[in-house]
Design an enzyme around this catalytic site. Structure first.
Site, mmCIF file in Angstrom:
data_model
loop_
_atom_site.group_PDB
_atom_site.id
_atom_site.type_symbol
_atom_site.label_atom_id
_atom_site.label_comp_id
_atom_site.label_asym_id
_atom_site.label_seq_id
_atom_site.Cartn_x
_atom_site.Cartn_y
_atom_site.Cartn_z
ATOM 1 N N GLY A 190 10.555 6.222 8.825
ATOM 2 C CA GLY A 190 9.216 6.768 9.022
ATOM 3 C C GLY A 190 8.194 5.706 9.345
ATOM 4 N N LYS A 212 0.753 8.014 -0.751
ATOM 5 C CA LYS A 212 0.685 8.713 -2.037
ATOM 6 C C LYS A 212 1.724 8.288 -3.060
ATOM 7 C CE LYS A 212 -0.922 13.188 -0.453
ATOM 8 N NZ LYS A 212 -0.414 14.556 -0.289
ATOM 9 N N GLY A 236 12.497 10.346 4.703
ATOM 10 C CA GLY A 236 12.646 11.377 3.663
ATOM 11 C C GLY A 236 14.049 11.404 3.091
ATOM 12 N N ARG A 292 15.264 6.075 17.547
ATOM 13 C CA ARG A 292 16.202 7.099 17.073
ATOM 14 C C ARG A 292 17.199 7.504 18.167
ATOM 15 N NH1 ARG A 292 12.125 10.496 13.136
ATOM 16 N NH2 ARG A 292 13.023 9.682 11.211
HETATM 17 P P1 AMP Z 1 3.578 7.165 3.907
HETATM 18 O O1 AMP Z 1 3.891 8.187 4.945
HETATM 19 O O2 AMP Z 1 3.405 7.695 2.540
HETATM 20 O O3 AMP Z 1 4.490 5.963 3.977
HETATM 21 O O4 AMP Z 1 2.093 6.650 4.259
HETATM 22 C C1 AMP Z 1 1.811 5.931 5.398
HETATM 23 C C2 AMP Z 1 0.324 5.924 5.614
HETATM 24 O O5 AMP Z 1 -0.311 5.364 4.503
HETATM 25 C C3 AMP Z 1 -0.072 5.097 6.812
HETATM 26 O O6 AMP Z 1 -0.524 5.938 7.828
HETATM 27 C C4 AMP Z 1 -1.185 4.210 6.270
HETATM 28 O O7 AMP Z 1 -2.316 4.155 7.095
HETATM 29 C C5 AMP Z 1 -1.547 4.870 4.941
HETATM 30 N N1 AMP Z 1 -2.150 3.917 4.014
HETATM 31 C C6 AMP Z 1 -1.722 2.699 3.685
HETATM 32 N N2 AMP Z 1 -2.586 2.085 2.864
HETATM 33 C C7 AMP Z 1 -3.604 2.931 2.661
HETATM 34 C C8 AMP Z 1 -4.835 2.859 1.923
HETATM 35 N N3 AMP Z 1 -5.143 1.777 1.236
HETATM 36 N N4 AMP Z 1 -5.640 3.935 1.959
HETATM 37 C C9 AMP Z 1 -5.308 5.026 2.652
HETATM 38 N N5 AMP Z 1 -4.172 5.162 3.377
HETATM 39 C C10 AMP Z 1 -3.340 4.121 3.384
#
Ligand code: AMP
Length: 398
Positions: free
Chosen positions: A354, A201, A378, A36
């Protein structure tokens, strides 16, 4: 979405307040990824090369209105100075008489970085008057405002939004480049167009899926969110992450994808383990019968290969969110394969900010292997959801 371009401002001899996104990962005082900071350089160089003096305001982490030595921007001032090849002054005060004097003494070509703006509670306040008061203090002694902190433009914050109502303003080069790329993903994208979503999520990404469903040809789902899709299809998902409250939405989306002729790719094999831990023993299982005592932590090799093949055929690809828990090497394979396939896309490949940007760097890829790596997760997601970005809209007044 139009806004005033930086080149249209006469910056020579002017004092420019520049909002950057310098929110870099720092551990024990050491910057772990300076992506960044590097992304901020073109605008900073342009301003000093054209005779402006520059006061930079930025945030780091979420100090929630309090001074927190773990979130100081002091190490960033050093790194910025190293990258520019000339020293960057640092002010531990953000507003007030002391810093106003420093601003007033700046010569053309000099740069002053202000301490973490989020030490000021008013920066993120919901109360417009509080934010406006902080913006007015930031504006003291300044002639122009340049908005280049793309990672924060979806926020109505004092140093992002309210300040642009006070000073003549323009978008910096990073903001302009980010918006340009996002437009390519939403206005007449080259086809086939593929979107790959992962991360933790579904609820974080549902808006993007809804808004892009009518535009894409291929939608591939991995990461923790894939299990809500598998559960919606009635499969056993063991102890994997699931958002029960999203099941109905996901079912609707799957039906809509079918009606629209969107190729919805879900994994057919999954790497599972008994615990959410780096050293938990991985086993490969079918996506349709995950054992009750196991957690899905990555997409399997067949699924990764299928996702990769589909991505490589696309001419426009947007990827946001790791395919598995890439932080644990045993569960990073799916993310690596998807990253690799993005590097082979003939057309534009965009890595959302991110975690996806951190993941590709952590897995040993370099930025220039991708068409574009966004600095703002975001902000890009909100744009792709079709939401207005207040920090950009406010630049339309000139
Ligand atoms: P996000 O910030 O929503 O892009 O989420 C990223 C996070 O999702 C990372 O830290 C990953 O470790 C987590 N992640 C990816 N796959 C899985 C999974 N199967 N179960 C739990 N967490 C996960």
């Amino acid at each position: 979405m139009s806004f005033t371009a930086l080149q249209s401002l006469d910056v020579a001899g002017k004092r420019v307040l520049l909002r950057c996104d310098l929110n870099v990962p720092i551990k024990e005082g050491v910057i772990r990824d300076d992506g960044r900071i590097r992304a901020s350089l073109p605008t900073i160089k342009y301003l000093i090369d054209n005779g402006a003096s520059v006061v930079i305001t930025a945030h780091l982490g979420r100090p929630k209105g309090e001074r927190n030595p773990e979130m100081t921007l002091a190490p960033v001032a050093h790194r910025l100075g190293d990258l520019l090849g000339s020293p960057v002054l640092f002010s531990s005060e953000i507003v007030g008489a002391e810093v106003d004097a420093k601003k007033a003494s700046l010569q053309p070509g000099q740069i002053l970085l202000l301490e973490n703006i989020r030490y000021e509670a008013a920066e993120t306040s919901k109360d417009e008057a509080e934010r406006a008061a902080l913006a007015a203090q930031l504006a003291v002694g300044m002639d122009l405002f340049v908005s280049d902190g793309f990672g924060a433009v979806h926020r109505k914050h004092a140093s992002v939004y309210d300040i642009a109502k006070i000073l003549p303003s323009a978008a910096g080069f990073l903001v302009a480049a980010e918006i340009d790329v996002l437009k390519k993903l939403t206005e007449n994208p080259q086809r086939p167009y593929g979107v790959v979503l992962g991360g933790a999520k579904v609820s974080d990404k549902i808006g993007v899926i809804k808004n892009l469903l009518g535009k894409v040809n291929v939608l591939a789902i991995g990461g923790g969110m894939l299990f809500t899709f598998l559960a919606a299809e009635g499969h056993e998902i063991g102890k994997s992450l699931v958002e029960v409250e999203m099941l109905d939405d996901v079912k609707k989306l799957m039906k809509e994808a079918k009606e629209l002729g969107v190729e919805l790719l879900l994994p057919t094999d999954i790497v599972v383990a008994p615990a959410f831990a780096a050293d938990s023993t991985p086993t490969l299982v079918s996506a349709y019968s995950i054992p009750a005592d196991q957690i899905g932590l990555d997409i399997g090799p067949d699924s990764a290969a299928a996702f990769g093949a589909a991505i490589e055929k696309c001419h426009t690809v947007f990827w946001n969110g790791p395919m598995g828990v890439f932080e644990f090497p045993n569960f990073a394979h799916g993310t690596k394969v998807v990253a690799e396939s993005l590097t082979k896309v003939q057309g534009i490949s965009v890595v959302g900010g991110g975690d996806s940007a951190a993941a590709v760097r952590a897995l040993g890829f370099s930025d220039n292997q991708f068409g574009y790596i966004s600095t703002g997760g975001g902000a890009s997601l909100e744009y792709l959801e079709g939401k207005p970005l207040p920090g950009i809209e406010v630049l339309n007044h000139a």
